[in-house]
Enzyme design. Structure first.
Site, PDB file in Angstrom:
ATOM      1  N   SER A 141      37.861  28.154  -3.162  1.00 52.15           N
ATOM      2  CA  SER A 141      36.492  28.495  -2.732  1.00 52.15           C
ATOM      3  C   SER A 141      35.900  29.498  -3.703  1.00 52.15           C
ATOM      4  O   SER A 141      36.635  30.256  -4.352  1.00 52.15           O
ATOM      5  CB  SER A 141      36.571  29.113  -1.328  1.00 52.15           C
ATOM      6  OG  SER A 141      35.316  29.640  -0.953  1.00 52.15           O
ATOM      7  N   TYR A 197      40.038  35.630   4.580  1.00 46.08           N
ATOM      8  CA  TYR A 197      39.750  34.321   3.966  1.00 46.08           C
ATOM      9  C   TYR A 197      39.666  34.491   2.443  1.00 46.08           C
ATOM     10  O   TYR A 197      40.270  33.717   1.688  1.00 46.08           O
ATOM     11  CB  TYR A 197      38.443  33.765   4.525  1.00 46.08           C
ATOM     12  CG  TYR A 197      38.085  32.388   3.990  1.00 46.08           C
ATOM     13  CD1 TYR A 197      38.726  31.250   4.461  1.00 46.08           C
ATOM     14  CD2 TYR A 197      37.099  32.230   3.009  1.00 46.08           C
ATOM     15  CE1 TYR A 197      38.398  29.985   3.979  1.00 46.08           C
ATOM     16  CE2 TYR A 197      36.759  30.978   2.519  1.00 46.08           C
ATOM     17  CZ  TYR A 197      37.412  29.858   3.006  1.00 46.08           C
ATOM     18  OH  TYR A 197      37.084  28.605   2.520  1.00 46.08           O
TER      19      TYR A 197
HETATM   20  N1  LIG Z   1      33.063  24.353   4.219  1.00 42.94           N
HETATM   21  C1  LIG Z   1      32.929  25.258   3.263  1.00 42.94           C
HETATM   22  O1  LIG Z   1      31.897  25.924   3.155  1.00 42.94           O
HETATM   23  C2  LIG Z   1      34.031  25.429   2.240  1.00 42.94           C
HETATM   24  C3  LIG Z   1      33.706  26.076   1.047  1.00 42.94           C
HETATM   25  C4  LIG Z   1      34.705  26.266   0.093  1.00 42.94           C
HETATM   26  C5  LIG Z   1      35.988  25.837   0.350  1.00 42.94           C
HETATM   27  N2  LIG Z   1      36.285  25.224   1.523  1.00 42.94           N
HETATM   28  C6  LIG Z   1      37.668  24.809   1.761  1.00 42.94           C
HETATM   29  O2  LIG Z   1      37.719  23.413   1.910  1.00 42.94           O
HETATM   30  C7  LIG Z   1      38.840  23.051   2.707  1.00 42.94           C
HETATM   31  C8  LIG Z   1      38.397  22.089   3.793  1.00 42.94           C
HETATM   32  O3  LIG Z   1      37.478  22.778   4.630  1.00 42.94           O
HETATM   33  P1  LIG Z   1      36.332  22.039   5.478  1.00 42.94           P
HETATM   34  O4  LIG Z   1      35.085  22.755   5.183  1.00 42.94           O
HETATM   35  O5  LIG Z   1      36.417  20.586   5.306  1.00 42.94           O
HETATM   36  O6  LIG Z   1      36.794  22.496   6.950  1.00 42.94           O
HETATM   37  P2  LIG Z   1      36.965  21.689   8.310  1.00 42.94           P
HETATM   38  O7  LIG Z   1      35.875  20.703   8.479  1.00 42.94           O
HETATM   39  O8  LIG Z   1      37.173  22.747   9.337  1.00 42.94           O
HETATM   40  O9  LIG Z   1      38.336  20.889   8.064  1.00 42.94           O
HETATM   41  C9  LIG Z   1      39.551  21.561   7.886  1.00 42.94           C
HETATM   42  C10 LIG Z   1      40.658  20.538   7.855  1.00 42.94           C
HETATM   43  O10 LIG Z   1      41.911  21.230   7.674  1.00 42.94           O
HETATM   44  C11 LIG Z   1      42.824  20.770   8.658  1.00 42.94           C
HETATM   45  N3  LIG Z   1      43.791  21.810   8.982  1.00 42.94           N
HETATM   46  C12 LIG Z   1      43.536  23.060   9.423  1.00 42.94           C
HETATM   47  N4  LIG Z   1      44.690  23.713   9.632  1.00 42.94           N
HETATM   48  C13 LIG Z   1      45.698  22.854   9.301  1.00 42.94           C
HETATM   49  C14 LIG Z   1      47.116  22.939   9.316  1.00 42.94           C
HETATM   50  N5  LIG Z   1      47.748  24.045   9.724  1.00 42.94           N
HETATM   51  N6  LIG Z   1      47.823  21.860   8.907  1.00 42.94           N
HETATM   52  C15 LIG Z   1      47.191  20.726   8.497  1.00 42.94           C
HETATM   53  N7  LIG Z   1      45.865  20.587   8.484  1.00 42.94           N
HETATM   54  C16 LIG Z   1      45.126  21.639   8.890  1.00 42.94           C
HETATM   55  C17 LIG Z   1      41.947  20.392   9.847  1.00 42.94           C
HETATM   56  O11 LIG Z   1      42.552  19.437  10.677  1.00 42.94           O
HETATM   57  P3  LIG Z   1      43.360  19.819  12.007  1.00 42.94           P
HETATM   58  O12 LIG Z   1      42.708  21.026  12.592  1.00 42.94           O
HETATM   59  O13 LIG Z   1      43.252  18.593  12.846  1.00 42.94           O
HETATM   60  O14 LIG Z   1      44.750  20.052  11.549  1.00 42.94           O
HETATM   61  C18 LIG Z   1      40.752  19.746   9.137  1.00 42.94           C
HETATM   62  O15 LIG Z   1      41.014  18.399   8.825  1.00 42.94           O
HETATM   63  C19 LIG Z   1      39.436  24.362   3.217  1.00 42.94           C
HETATM   64  O16 LIG Z   1      40.542  24.719   2.440  1.00 42.94           O
HETATM   65  C20 LIG Z   1      38.303  25.343   3.020  1.00 42.94           C
HETATM   66  O17 LIG Z   1      38.759  26.662   2.863  1.00 42.94           O
HETATM   67  C21 LIG Z   1      35.324  24.993   2.479  1.00 42.94           C
END
Ligand SMILES: NC(=O)c1ccc[n+]([C@@H]2O[C@H](COP(=O)([O-])OP(=O)(O)OC[C@H]3O[C@@H](n4cnc5c(N)ncnc54)[C@H](OP(=O)(O)O)[C@@H]3O)[C@@H](O)[C@H]2O)c1
Length: 238
Positions: free
Chosen positions: A144, A157
């Site tokens: 991120s 985070y």
């Molecule tokens: N959205 C943003 O603004 C943003 C920006 C920069 C980076 N990111 C990064 O992008 C990645 C994906 O985020 P997102 O925005 O797509 O979030 P999201 O919609 O909340 O999805 C998160 C995913 O991670 C899975 N997950 C969470 N804990 C887990 C665990 N212990 N084991 C296996 N799977 C797990 C969740 O599935 P389950 O809960 O079903 O396991 C879900 O599929 C993250 O690493 C986040 O930090 C996001």
């Protein structure tokens, strides 16, 4: 026409929704067999159904990346069934954006670090040996811009993502000699359920597909080149 990732096996953690689901779909569209891993079976099924509905190859495996045994089971499944792994996308992650660090409960510190940082140690520990044996592979860690900047009320985070960047750069040096490219993708705010993104204009925000596009670019590079980090921003500030 042969697709660019035909015959390749990819694992995407957190592939049931958000960015991970978009990455899984994009890799499958390009011919990869995608193992979609996460904790919630119903969400994984939605991604797998979407991929199969578009004539792609995917399967779901329940896995909690915070638990070493669960990740080892995932790796045993993949190696037993597919005999190899070409692409590992460490996408699973959780947010924590509501409190200054001195008020953060210890359990929340553990939860975020165990998923966002230790989880990546678990997957690399489980999958890198097969890539080393094959002398090829891609490991893409979804970090991120919070791993590059200060984030008030999100210190844990930010710490997890600064840590992930350090891990990524170091493991990249450990593995590049084996033909394995380890890269960090650092997006700004993406329109998913990770955070409420208060005050941001969603129509200007990055979409999960934008991150998927960057991942596809990384895994389709020419073999002699190595993009080690992508900083991904929207064109218009949201
Ligand atoms: N959205 C943003 O603004 C943003 C920006 C920069 C980076 N990111 C990064 O992008 C990645 C994906 O985020 P997102 O925005 O797509 O979030 P999201 O919609 O909340 O999805 C998160 C995913 O991670 C899975 N997950 C969470 N804990 C887990 C665990 N212990 N084991 C296996 N799977 C797990 C969740 O599935 P389950 O809960 O079903 O396991 C879900 O599929 C993250 O690493 C986040 O930090 C996001």
């Amino acid at each position: 026409m042969t697709k660019v990732l035909a015959e390749q096996v990819a694992v995407v953690t957190g592939g049931g929704r958000g960015i991970g689901a978009a990455i899984a779909r994009r890799l499958a569209e390009n011919g990869a067999t995608v193992i979609v891993a996460g904790r919630t079976g119903s969400a994984l099924k939605m991604t797998v159904d979407a991929i199969q509905g578009a004539s792609g190859k995917a399967e779901a495996v329940i896995c909690d990346v915070a638990h070493r045994g669960s990740v080892e089971k995932l790796a045993n499944h993949v190696m037993g069934r597919h005999k190899k792994i070409d692409i590992l996308v460490n996408n699973a992650g959780v947010g924590s954006f509501t409190s200054p660090l001195h008020q953060l409960p210890p359990e929340e510190w553990e939860r975020v670090l165990n998923i966002n940082l230790k989880g990546i140690y678990h997957t690399i520990r489980s999958f890198a040996p097969a890539m080393i044996a094959a002398r090829s592979g891609h490991i893409i860690n979804i970090s991120s811009l919070a791993g590059k900047n200060a984030l008030a009320n999100g210190a844990v985070y930010a710490a997890s993502k600064w840590g992930l960047n350090g891990l990524t750069y170091s493991v990249a040096e450990e593995l590049r000699g084996f033909g394995i490219r380890v890269a960090a993708v650092c997006p700004g705010s993406v329109d998913t359920e990770l955070s409420p993104h208060v005050g941001k204009d969603k129509s200007r925000m990055l979409q999960p597909e934008d991150v998927a596009h960057a991942v596809l670019a990384l895994v389709t590079q020419a073999p002699q080149s190595f993009i080690s980090e992508v900083l991904l921003r929207p064109t218009q500030k949201p």
